[in-house]
Design an enzyme around this catalytic site. Structure first.
Site, PDB file in Angstrom:
ATOM      1  N   ASP A  39       3.767  -8.360  -1.541  1.00 50.58           N
ATOM      2  CA  ASP A  39       3.313  -8.422  -2.935  1.00 50.58           C
ATOM      3  C   ASP A  39       2.326  -9.562  -3.209  1.00 50.58           C
ATOM      4  OD1 ASP A  39       5.418  -6.639  -2.858  1.00 50.58           O
ATOM      5  OD2 ASP A  39       6.248  -7.216  -4.788  1.00 50.58           O
ATOM      6  N   CYS A  77       5.278  -0.795  -1.891  1.00 49.74           N
ATOM      7  CA  CYS A  77       5.696  -1.026  -0.510  1.00 49.74           C
ATOM      8  C   CYS A  77       5.992   0.232   0.300  1.00 49.74           C
ATOM      9  CB  CYS A  77       6.887  -1.974  -0.479  1.00 49.74           C
ATOM     10  SG  CYS A  77       8.274  -1.500  -1.509  1.00 49.74           S
ATOM     11  N   HIS A 239       0.543  -5.226  -0.042  1.00 47.30           N
ATOM     12  CA  HIS A 239      -0.237  -4.626  -1.139  1.00 47.30           C
ATOM     13  C   HIS A 239      -0.533  -5.745  -2.115  1.00 47.30           C
ATOM     14  CE1 HIS A 239       3.435  -4.693  -3.525  1.00 47.30           C
ATOM     15  NE2 HIS A 239       4.046  -3.999  -2.593  1.00 47.30           N
TER      16      HIS A 239
END
Length: 630
Positions: A39, A77, A239
């Protein structure tokens, strides 16, 4: 010379050549270490972010090279990790949704299986979270104890270490004593500038610093073992940032990740032509490219089913002109978005533009930024672009990533940008057809049509899945053009259920006038053989029909909302429809609260979605003047 002597000479030569081959093979077999963080986008010092404090990753970048345009392919994810482990777009596997579980077709393996067949020791420490079932043993070890040091002597290794400290859940946990200065944090244009938002962003940077220390620990361990000269190192994020409107959204802010690669001198023959220490590459790369690149680095030719391009190694392929992203169902909320970028522009196609960007997601709303942002919007305290996230979407978006880093100035209607808009639209549609994107099937039908097999095979069946025809209806449906209403109504009679689904969706998207025009056909669709079509037709009539339509719509949706009877994905679709009808669900609200909230036969990753939707409906107040069922 006799034949015996001749044979001995030949044997010696062959044996010498075999030894040379073995030596060359050993020299050509690097160890590979992948260090992953969760993240976070490229909010690192080596990417020019002066607010960031990331000395270990910056040092790695000074020895190796960073990629300026790396995309995670998915902005969350499980689909992103599915892309990594397969080297395929999850959209063609029926695995785009967050979360899901489908089978891979026979003969398709996960990349560690190819490495293990080649003699590599493969470990994962420790997150998997794939949307596809593992086709046999994938890792030598996958656990919190998995480590390259457990291999056999001299055995080459591939090892993953995944760090969770920067995860979304870690930027909102309190109490937290901030290290980064609140006053210096940059607030993107789409977020309001409040103490809560500043705290979340500052805490995010604190977590990145903590993550950087863990990366440093991984690298020190490798160096202390004397393996740094024998190991290719990748560091990357899984990501974009866990902040709202980054994670879960296929903007650049949700898809761009840091990628730092170090190739030691002895393996520079495997490096791409532009590789250099302290270098920067603007090559477009994405997670779909990682598996073929890994195989290429280890001398394994990537199998034909992998859809990415190796960007280094023996089988390096030409650079791609575009990278592609996607969004499907996020937890309990359906959506369908596709995106594509070149080096400058980002194009987004919203196939369900009637849905707000910021649909209520229980998990996302635990972040203070999300809460204060929505509260301020409801109170009328925001102005564009801070309002956009809480409103419905345009069909198309186009952003200039050089001039508009926050992606808030939509150029889709700009006269000066129609050529690039048309080009990226064409590229996006071509990719859908090329990979046979299954996202245009209702999720329930992805599973029912595959009947326990691999959905990928459904996508390859042009009779069962006539994608060009389905896509044409989805394009009509999502364009919200009143001139398309007759075609949408006609589409409700099509022999293909996915075409009918998109026809009903198009009338819902178009609104009251379209639903009124197609009312009779939508009424008939309440008895459609496809439960997914019934759900969308019912939502349209429930939202825009007369009292009788509303009553029939609510009853239809409720009848399809029991996950133990109609399946999880139909129930999620039906409950979403009921929740959108607000006070109109009053006659069945008490019955909704009594629906089964768990299905013990489901994968545990999917257990909470129905329960969350029921809780959300429960939370909404029922006006006193609406009678409950007698």
């Amino acid at each position: 010379m006799g034949w015996i002597q001749f044979a001995l000479i030949i044997a010696v030569i062959l044996n010498f050549n075999l030894m040379l081959f073995a030596a060359d093979s050993e020299a050509g077999r690097p160890n590979i270490l992948w260090i992953t963080s969760e993240d976070n986008g490229p909010h690192l010092g080596c990417y020019g972010d002066q607010y960031a404090d990331t000395p270990h990753i910056d040092k790695l970048a000074s020895q190796g090279m960073i990629y300026l345009n790396c995309w995670s392919t998915a902005p969350v994810c499980a689909p992103a990790r599915t892309t990594l482990i397969t080297g395929m777009y999850p959209t063609c596997l029926g695995a785009e949704h967050m979360r899901s579980m489908v089978k891979l077709p026979d003969g398709v393996l996960m990349y560690p299986q190819y490495l293990r067949q080649a003699g590599y020791y493969c470990t994962n420490n420790s997150k998997e979270d794939y949307n596809v079932a593992k086709p046999g043993t994938v890792w030598d070890e996958s656990s919190r104890k998995a480590h390259w040091k457990n291999r056999k002597p001299e055995q080459p290794f591939f090892a993953v270490f995944n760090h969770t400290i920067s995860h979304e859940s870690k930027i909102r946990n309190r109490p937290h004593k901030l290290v980064h200065d609140l006053a210096k944090v940059r607030i993107p244009a789409y977020h309001p500038d409040t103490p809560e938002v500043r705290h979340d962003w500052a805490q995010y940077y604190d977590r990145i610093t903590e993550m950087d220390a863990l990366v440093g620990k991984n690298l020190k361990e490798l160096a202390d073992a004397g393996l740094a000269d024998d190991t290719i190192v990748f560091y990357y994020g899984d990501h974009g940032s866990g902040m709202p409107r980054s994670k879960r959204w296929p903007y650049n802010s949700g898809l761009q990740v840091p990628l730092v690669v170090y190739i030691p001198p002895k393996f520079r023959n495997l490096a791409p032509a532009d590789y250099q220490a302290q270098g920067k590459s603007d090559r477009l790369v994405g997670f779909v490219d990682f598996a073929p690149t890994l195989l290429s680095l280890t001398g394994i030719k990537p199998p034909e089913h992998m859809q990415g391009n190796a960007f280094m190694g023996k089988y390096e392929a030409p650079a791609q002109q575009y990278q592609f992203g996607f969004r499907g169902r996020m937890d309990e909320r359906y959506d369908l978005v596709r995106s594509v970028r070149n080096k400058r522009y980002l194009y987004i196609r919203n196939y369900m533009p009637h849905k707000k960007y910021g649909q209520y997601l229980n998990y996302m709303f635990q972040t203070p930024t999300t809460q204060v942002w929505k509260k301020m919007y409801d109170a009328g305290q925001l102005k564009p672009p801070q309002t956009y996230f809480w409103e419905t979407k345009p069909a198309e978006e186009l952003y200039d990533l050089e001039a508009d880093r926050d992606e808030v100035n939509n150029l889709a209607s700009s006269r000066d940008h129609q050529d690039i808009l048309a080009k990226l639209r064409e590229v996006q549609q071509k990719k859908l057809l090329e990979v046979r994107d299954l996202g245009f099937l209702p999720e329930a039908e992805i599973h029912s049509l595959s009947d326990g097999g691999a959905p990928y095979l459904i996508g390859k069946n042009t009779e069962l899945y006539p994608l060009p025809k389905i896509l044409a209806m989805a394009e009509l449906a999502s364009s919200n053009n009143s001139d398309n209403q007759d075609q949408l109504i006609t589409g409700l009679k099509d022999s293909n259920s996915a075409v009918r689904y998109w026809a009903a969706m198009g009338l819902l998207i178009s609104g009251r006038d379209a639903v009124q025009q197609g009312r009779q056909e939508l009424r008939e669709s309440l008895k459609d053989s496809s439960k997914s079509v019934r759900c969308i037709a019912a939502e349209a009539l429930g939202k825009f029909g007369n009292k009788k339509d509303v009553r029939n719509a609510v009853n239809t949706l409720f009848s399809l909302s029991n996950q133990n009877q109609d399946g999880l994905y139909v129930a999620i679709l039906a409950l979403n429809g009921l929740e959108k009808l607000d006070e109109k669900v009053a006659p069945v609200k008490e019955k909704i609260t009594q629906l089964p909230r768990k299905n013990p036969n489901l994968n545990r990753r999917l257990q909470s979605y129905v329960s969350r939707l029921i809780e959300r409906i429960e939370e909404k107040e029922t006006p006193a003047n609406l009678k409950k069922p007698q």
